[in-house]
Scaffold this motif. Sequence first.
Motif, PDB file in Angstrom:
ATOM      1  N   ASP A  12       0.841  -1.189   0.000  1.00 34.50           N
ATOM      2  CA  ASP A  12       0.000   0.000   0.000  1.00 34.50           C
ATOM      3  C   ASP A  12       0.883   1.249   0.000  1.00 34.50           C
ATOM      4  OD1 ASP A  12       0.824   0.466   2.647  1.00 34.50           O
ATOM      5  OD2 ASP A  12      -1.081  -0.166   3.524  1.00 34.50           O
ATOM      6  N   ASN A  13       0.265   2.425   0.074  1.00 38.69           N
ATOM      7  CA  ASN A  13       1.030   3.680   0.000  1.00 38.69           C
ATOM      8  C   ASN A  13       1.923   3.910   1.209  1.00 38.69           C
ATOM      9  OD1 ASN A  13       0.097   4.457  -2.539  1.00 38.69           O
ATOM     10  ND2 ASN A  13      -1.771   5.312  -1.670  1.00 38.69           N
ATOM     11  N   ASP A  14       1.697   3.151   2.297  1.00 43.71           N
ATOM     12  CA  ASP A  14       2.557   3.242   3.482  1.00 43.71           C
ATOM     13  C   ASP A  14       3.625   2.154   3.486  1.00 43.71           C
ATOM     14  OD1 ASP A  14       1.145   5.444   4.514  1.00 43.71           O
ATOM     15  OD2 ASP A  14      -0.382   4.103   5.357  1.00 43.71           O
ATOM     16  N   ARG A  15       3.792   1.465   2.339  1.00 49.15           N
ATOM     17  CA  ARG A  15       4.777   0.396   2.144  1.00 49.15           C
ATOM     18  C   ARG A  15       4.484  -0.834   3.001  1.00 49.15           C
ATOM     19  NH1 ARG A  15       6.520  -0.168  -2.137  1.00 49.15           N
ATOM     20  NH2 ARG A  15       8.290  -1.341  -1.434  1.00 49.15           N
ATOM     21  N   GLN A  16       3.227  -1.028   3.364  1.00 47.48           N
ATOM     22  CA  GLN A  16       2.808  -2.229   4.086  1.00 47.48           C
ATOM     23  C   GLN A  16       2.391  -3.286   3.066  1.00 47.48           C
ATOM     24  OE1 GLN A  16       3.003  -2.488   7.535  1.00 47.48           O
ATOM     25  NE2 GLN A  16       4.065  -0.554   7.215  1.00 47.48           N
ATOM     26  N   ALA A  17       2.878  -4.507   3.246  1.00 48.36           N
ATOM     27  CA  ALA A  17       2.522  -5.597   2.329  1.00 48.36           C
ATOM     28  C   ALA A  17       1.015  -5.826   2.372  1.00 48.36           C
ATOM     29  CB  ALA A  17       3.266  -6.869   2.713  1.00 48.36           C
ATOM     30  N   LEU A  18       0.441  -5.957   1.208  1.00 47.70           N
ATOM     31  CA  LEU A  18      -0.997  -6.222   1.117  1.00 47.70           C
ATOM     32  C   LEU A  18      -1.253  -7.713   1.304  1.00 47.70           C
ATOM     33  CD1 LEU A  18      -1.603  -3.810  -1.844  1.00 47.70           C
ATOM     34  CD2 LEU A  18      -2.585  -3.577   0.444  1.00 47.70           C
ATOM     35  N   THR A  56      11.318  10.615  -6.312  1.00 43.72           N
ATOM     36  CA  THR A  56      11.136   9.399  -7.086  1.00 43.72           C
ATOM     37  C   THR A  56      10.392   8.377  -6.239  1.00 43.72           C
ATOM     38  OG1 THR A  56      13.179   9.770  -8.315  1.00 43.72           O
ATOM     39  CG2 THR A  56      12.295   7.530  -8.340  1.00 43.72           C
ATOM     40  N   VAL A  57       9.312   7.849  -6.803  1.00 48.39           N
ATOM     41  CA  VAL A  57       8.479   6.873  -6.115  1.00 48.39           C
ATOM     42  C   VAL A  57       8.701   5.514  -6.766  1.00 48.39           C
ATOM     43  CG1 VAL A  57       6.112   6.246  -5.513  1.00 48.39           C
ATOM     44  CG2 VAL A  57       6.781   8.652  -5.590  1.00 48.39           C
ATOM     45  N   HIS A  58       8.729   4.470  -5.957  1.00 49.75           N
ATOM     46  CA  HIS A  58       8.943   3.106  -6.440  1.00 49.75           C
ATOM     47  C   HIS A  58       7.778   2.243  -6.007  1.00 49.75           C
ATOM     48  CE1 HIS A  58      10.510  -1.036  -5.627  1.00 49.75           C
ATOM     49  NE2 HIS A  58      10.740  -0.913  -6.907  1.00 49.75           N
ATOM     50  N   ASP A  59       7.366   1.351  -6.887  1.00 49.74           N
ATOM     51  CA  ASP A  59       6.282   0.425  -6.561  1.00 49.74           C
ATOM     52  C   ASP A  59       6.578  -0.915  -7.203  1.00 49.74           C
ATOM     53  OD1 ASP A  59       3.925  -0.478  -5.486  1.00 49.74           O
ATOM     54  OD2 ASP A  59       2.629   0.686  -6.800  1.00 49.74           O
ATOM     55  N   GLU A  60       6.129  -1.987  -6.571  1.00 44.91           N
ATOM     56  CA  GLU A  60       6.228  -3.328  -7.145  1.00 44.91           C
ATOM     57  C   GLU A  60       4.820  -3.848  -7.374  1.00 44.91           C
ATOM     58  OE1 GLU A  60       8.742  -5.932  -4.915  1.00 44.91           O
ATOM     59  OE2 GLU A  60      10.390  -4.507  -4.901  1.00 44.91           O
ATOM     60  N   GLU A  84      -9.004   0.282  -6.238  1.00 44.59           N
ATOM     61  CA  GLU A  84      -8.237   1.358  -5.601  1.00 44.59           C
ATOM     62  C   GLU A  84      -8.594   1.442  -4.115  1.00 44.59           C
ATOM     63  OE1 GLU A  84      -7.716   4.244  -9.496  1.00 44.59           O
ATOM     64  OE2 GLU A  84      -9.386   4.592  -8.123  1.00 44.59           O
ATOM     65  N   ARG A  85      -9.856   1.274  -3.787  1.00 43.68           N
ATOM     66  CA  ARG A  85     -10.287   1.292  -2.394  1.00 43.68           C
ATOM     67  C   ARG A  85      -9.715   0.092  -1.641  1.00 43.68           C
ATOM     68  NH1 ARG A  85     -13.405  -1.177   0.778  1.00 43.68           N
ATOM     69  NH2 ARG A  85     -14.368  -2.497  -0.804  1.00 43.68           N
ATOM     70  N   ARG A  86      -9.876  -1.100  -2.211  1.00 45.14           N
ATOM     71  CA  ARG A  86      -9.407  -2.317  -1.541  1.00 45.14           C
ATOM     72  C   ARG A  86      -7.901  -2.324  -1.318  1.00 45.14           C
ATOM     73  NH1 ARG A  86     -12.048  -7.230  -4.968  1.00 45.14           N
ATOM     74  NH2 ARG A  86     -14.119  -6.333  -5.216  1.00 45.14           N
ATOM     75  N   PHE A  87      -7.158  -1.864  -2.333  1.00 44.65           N
ATOM     76  CA  PHE A  87      -5.700  -1.904  -2.276  1.00 44.65           C
ATOM     77  C   PHE A  87      -5.108  -0.618  -1.677  1.00 44.65           C
ATOM     78  CE2 PHE A  87      -6.546  -5.415  -5.000  1.00 44.65           C
ATOM     79  CZ  PHE A  87      -5.450  -6.253  -4.909  1.00 44.65           C
ATOM     80  N   ARG A  88      -5.984   0.276  -1.216  1.00 48.23           N
ATOM     81  CA  ARG A  88      -5.568   1.523  -0.574  1.00 48.23           C
ATOM     82  C   ARG A  88      -4.587   2.314  -1.451  1.00 48.23           C
ATOM     83  NH1 ARG A  88      -5.205  -2.435   3.449  1.00 48.23           N
ATOM     84  NH2 ARG A  88      -2.958  -2.253   3.676  1.00 48.23           N
ATOM     85  N   GLN A  89      -5.025   2.586  -2.696  1.00 46.97           N
ATOM     86  CA  GLN A  89      -4.200   3.294  -3.661  1.00 46.97           C
ATOM     87  C   GLN A  89      -4.900   4.563  -4.138  1.00 46.97           C
ATOM     88  OE1 GLN A  89      -0.993   2.094  -4.898  1.00 46.97           O
ATOM     89  NE2 GLN A  89      -1.360   0.990  -2.981  1.00 46.97           N
ATOM     90  N   LYS A  90      -4.110   5.574  -4.467  1.00 49.87           N
ATOM     91  CA  LYS A  90      -4.665   6.785  -5.080  1.00 49.87           C
ATOM     92  C   LYS A  90      -5.149   6.479  -6.488  1.00 49.87           C
ATOM     93  CE  LYS A  90      -1.504   9.816  -2.597  1.00 49.87           C
ATOM     94  NZ  LYS A  90      -0.345  10.711  -2.751  1.00 49.87           N
ATOM     95  N   ALA A  91      -4.405   5.635  -7.200  1.00 49.34           N
ATOM     96  CA  ALA A  91      -4.769   5.269  -8.569  1.00 49.34           C
ATOM     97  C   ALA A  91      -4.160   3.910  -8.900  1.00 49.34           C
ATOM     98  CB  ALA A  91      -4.249   6.313  -9.550  1.00 49.34           C
TER      99      ALA A  91
END
Length: 102
Positions: A12-18, A56-60, A84-91
């Motif tokens: 998620d956006n706080d770097r917590q594993a989903l 710079t933002v990084h995502d996997e 987006e709601r379930r995965f707690r993402q802006k987009a």
Amino acid sequence: MYLIQLLLPLYDNDRQALPKSLFRTVSDELIERFGGLTTYSRAPASGYWLEDDDNTVHDESVVYEVMVDELDREWWAGYRTELERRFRQKALVVRAHSLTLL
């Protein structure tokens, strides 16, 4: 025919594993609705982009794909919003490619 790709983040956006249950639910939903699914989950894709021109933002992510005969843009837009709601993402990226089977 279209190939629909969903890029689902592992964190998620706080770097917590989903939780893995989120991914299983999406798999089940797509298989039930479209009759099949391909996942690319062994080697996560790494994405990088600039936020605020400096940071710079990084995502996997993992990639889920389904093939559909008709593109129901309204349904996919609603499903993207729900993910987006379930995965707690802006987009989230959900993209469609025109597909010709050879």
